[in-house]
Design an enzyme around this catalytic site. Structure first.
Site, PDB file in Angstrom:
ATOM      1  N   LYS A  65       0.827  -1.216   0.000  1.00  0.00           N
ATOM      2  CA  LYS A  65       0.000   0.000   0.000  1.00  0.00           C
ATOM      3  C   LYS A  65       0.860   1.265   0.000  1.00  0.00           C
ATOM      4  O   LYS A  65       0.627   2.182  -0.783  1.00  0.00           O
ATOM      5  CB  LYS A  65      -0.924   0.032   1.234  1.00  0.00           C
ATOM      6  CG  LYS A  65      -1.853  -1.156   1.368  1.00  0.00           C
ATOM      7  CD  LYS A  65      -2.817  -0.997   2.540  1.00  0.00           C
ATOM      8  CE  LYS A  65      -2.153  -0.989   3.898  1.00  0.00           C
ATOM      9  NZ  LYS A  65      -1.519  -2.269   4.286  1.00  0.00           N
ATOM     10  N   ARG A 108      -9.449   1.104   8.799  1.00  0.00           N
ATOM     11  CA  ARG A 108      -9.035  -0.245   9.190  1.00  0.00           C
ATOM     12  C   ARG A 108     -10.117  -0.959   9.985  1.00  0.00           C
ATOM     13  O   ARG A 108      -9.927  -2.110  10.372  1.00  0.00           O
ATOM     14  CB  ARG A 108      -7.791  -0.140  10.055  1.00  0.00           C
ATOM     15  CG  ARG A 108      -6.495  -0.542   9.352  1.00  0.00           C
ATOM     16  CD  ARG A 108      -5.379  -0.386  10.348  1.00  0.00           C
ATOM     17  NE  ARG A 108      -4.176  -1.074  10.032  1.00  0.00           N
ATOM     18  CZ  ARG A 108      -3.114  -0.529   9.448  1.00  0.00           C
ATOM     19  NH1 ARG A 108      -3.149   0.712   9.045  1.00  0.00           N
ATOM     20  NH2 ARG A 108      -2.026  -1.245   9.275  1.00  0.00           N
ATOM     21  N   ARG A 141      12.184  -5.761   4.664  1.00  0.00           N
ATOM     22  CA  ARG A 141      12.135  -4.376   4.188  1.00  0.00           C
ATOM     23  C   ARG A 141      12.851  -3.387   5.107  1.00  0.00           C
ATOM     24  O   ARG A 141      12.924  -3.565   6.308  1.00  0.00           O
ATOM     25  CB  ARG A 141      10.694  -3.949   3.898  1.00  0.00           C
ATOM     26  CG  ARG A 141       9.787  -3.826   5.080  1.00  0.00           C
ATOM     27  CD  ARG A 141       8.366  -3.523   4.593  1.00  0.00           C
ATOM     28  NE  ARG A 141       7.471  -3.329   5.719  1.00  0.00           N
ATOM     29  CZ  ARG A 141       6.178  -3.060   5.598  1.00  0.00           C
ATOM     30  NH1 ARG A 141       5.631  -2.955   4.413  1.00  0.00           N
ATOM     31  NH2 ARG A 141       5.440  -2.894   6.671  1.00  0.00           N
ATOM     32  N   ARG A 164      11.455  -0.637  10.440  1.00  0.00           N
ATOM     33  CA  ARG A 164      10.331  -0.438  11.357  1.00  0.00           C
ATOM     34  C   ARG A 164      10.426  -1.437  12.495  1.00  0.00           C
ATOM     35  O   ARG A 164      10.684  -2.613  12.265  1.00  0.00           O
ATOM     36  CB  ARG A 164       9.009  -0.617  10.599  1.00  0.00           C
ATOM     37  CG  ARG A 164       8.635   0.586   9.802  1.00  0.00           C
ATOM     38  CD  ARG A 164       7.428   0.346   8.957  1.00  0.00           C
ATOM     39  NE  ARG A 164       6.282  -0.205   9.685  1.00  0.00           N
ATOM     40  CZ  ARG A 164       5.042  -0.254   9.196  1.00  0.00           C
ATOM     41  NH1 ARG A 164       4.813   0.225   7.985  1.00  0.00           N
ATOM     42  NH2 ARG A 164       4.067  -0.775   9.889  1.00  0.00           N
ATOM     43  N   ARG A 175      -0.367  -8.349  13.597  1.00  0.00           N
ATOM     44  CA  ARG A 175      -0.916  -7.377  12.635  1.00  0.00           C
ATOM     45  C   ARG A 175      -1.803  -8.078  11.610  1.00  0.00           C
ATOM     46  O   ARG A 175      -2.838  -7.543  11.193  1.00  0.00           O
ATOM     47  CB  ARG A 175       0.229  -6.619  11.941  1.00  0.00           C
ATOM     48  CG  ARG A 175       0.907  -5.627  12.896  1.00  0.00           C
ATOM     49  CD  ARG A 175       2.290  -5.213  12.427  1.00  0.00           C
ATOM     50  NE  ARG A 175       2.287  -4.445  11.204  1.00  0.00           N
ATOM     51  CZ  ARG A 175       3.362  -4.268  10.429  1.00  0.00           C
ATOM     52  NH1 ARG A 175       4.511  -4.832  10.748  1.00  0.00           N
ATOM     53  NH2 ARG A 175       3.284  -3.547   9.351  1.00  0.00           N
TER      54      ARG A 175
HETATM   55  P1  AMP Z   1       0.897   0.751   8.914  1.00  0.00           P
HETATM   56  O1  AMP Z   1       2.078   1.635   8.699  1.00  0.00           O
HETATM   57  O2  AMP Z   1      -0.298   1.182   8.114  1.00  0.00           O
HETATM   58  O3  AMP Z   1       1.215  -0.718   8.745  1.00  0.00           O
HETATM   59  O4  AMP Z   1       0.470   0.936  10.445  1.00  0.00           O
HETATM   60  C1  AMP Z   1       1.340   0.587  11.500  1.00  0.00           C
HETATM   61  C2  AMP Z   1       0.560   0.455  12.805  1.00  0.00           C
HETATM   62  O5  AMP Z   1      -0.053   1.708  13.134  1.00  0.00           O
HETATM   63  C3  AMP Z   1      -0.596  -0.535  12.773  1.00  0.00           C
HETATM   64  O6  AMP Z   1      -0.149  -1.865  13.027  1.00  0.00           O
HETATM   65  C4  AMP Z   1      -1.478   0.003  13.907  1.00  0.00           C
HETATM   66  O7  AMP Z   1      -0.942  -0.311  15.175  1.00  0.00           O
HETATM   67  C5  AMP Z   1      -1.342   1.502  13.719  1.00  0.00           C
HETATM   68  N1  AMP Z   1      -2.359   2.053  12.778  1.00  0.00           N
HETATM   69  C6  AMP Z   1      -2.128   2.587  11.542  1.00  0.00           C
HETATM   70  N2  AMP Z   1      -3.264   2.964  10.950  1.00  0.00           N
HETATM   71  C7  AMP Z   1      -4.260   2.652  11.821  1.00  0.00           C
HETATM   72  C8  AMP Z   1      -5.673   2.770  11.772  1.00  0.00           C
HETATM   73  N3  AMP Z   1      -6.303   3.277  10.693  1.00  0.00           N
HETATM   74  N4  AMP Z   1      -6.390   2.344  12.851  1.00  0.00           N
HETATM   75  C9  AMP Z   1      -5.783   1.837  13.945  1.00  0.00           C
HETATM   76  N5  AMP Z   1      -4.447   1.686  14.056  1.00  0.00           N
HETATM   77  C10 AMP Z   1      -3.687   2.080  12.998  1.00  0.00           C
END
Ligand code: AMP
Length: 216
Positions: A13, A88, A127, A161, A172
């Site tokens: 994404k 989400r 990554r 990360r 996740r």
């Molecule tokens: P991402 O970079 O999108 O993989 O997000 C990393 C982490 O941030 C996720 O595993 C969640 O803990 C938190 N997070 C990101 N976006 C959301 C969202 N829309 N709702 C809830 N938690 C989020």
């Protein structure tokens, strides 16, 4: 144009959202990036986000919804945006509808990056990114052209990360299956959902996304 990119962690994404930013001038709205910035700032929100992200869980809906509601009002979003990592949950999806209704705006498409879960762990655990400009790399699939030097900005510092480890990734994925995948039918019923093959290489995925965008 207003788009959502949906898919499990590691589906690509962020990579595709960045490309759409370059090719179409859409603003990438990544809630994960916003939370990582909060973590780096050390704010109370950042401290909470750090705990939640390291556990591979989701942040509370209200916090995330407020964050996006504020961001979407900024002038740079007027020409369109691509949501990456939001919504989400079904509650976030409903809140997004309300925000857009208030602006008399609508979504053009929700693009699902469909991937084989077995491949995700390898994708995610390899990554890393440039610590200076954020360009993304992968140990196996996309190494810098000159070892240890960022192709884009020449920096020699890279970072990973903290939540890209096998244990957190499992949590996740669980959150994706339990809380995020259920919003797919919500968009499918409204005729907005389009599926692309997230297992294809980055350029092919982009081509498929462009084909979707040409048809909406
Ligand atoms: P991402 O970079 O999108 O993989 O997000 C990393 C982490 O941030 C996720 O595993 C969640 O803990 C938190 N997070 C990101 N976006 C959301 C969202 N829309 N709702 C809830 N938690 C989020």
């Amino acid at each position: 144009m207003r788009l959502i990119l949906l898919g499990p962690p590691g589906a690509g994404k962020g990579t595709q959202a960045k490309r759409l930013e370059e090719t179409r001038g859409l603003v990438q709205l990544s809630t994960g990036d916003m939370l990582r910035a909060a973590v780096a700032s050390g704010s109370p929100l950042g401290q909470q986000a750090k705990r939640v992200m390291e556990a591979g869980e989701l942040m509370p809906d209200e916090i995330i919804i407020d964050m996006i509601a504020e961001r979407i009002e900024r002038p740079d979003c007027r020409n369109g945006f691509v949501l990456d990592g939001f919504p989400r949950t079904t509650r976030q999806a409903a809140a997004l509808d309300q925000m857009l209704e208030g602006k008399k705006a609508n979504l053009d498409a929700v693009i699902e990056l469909a991937v084989d879960e077995g491949a995700l762990i390898e994708r995610i655990s390899g990554r890393f990114s440039c610590a200076k400009c954020g360009a993304g790399y992968h140990e196996k699939f996309k190494r810098p052209k000159v070892e240890g030097v960022c192709d884009v900005c020449g920096s020699t510092e890279f970072s990973r990360r903290k939540d890209d480890n096998a244990e957190t990734v499992a949590a996740r994925l669980e959150a994706y299956r339990g809380q995020t995948a259920p919003i797919l039918p919500y968009y499918e019923e409204r005729g907005l959902l389009r599926r692309v093959d997230g297992m294809a290489d980055v350029d092919e995925v982009m081509r498929q996304i462009e084909a979707v965008l040409a048809s909406v």
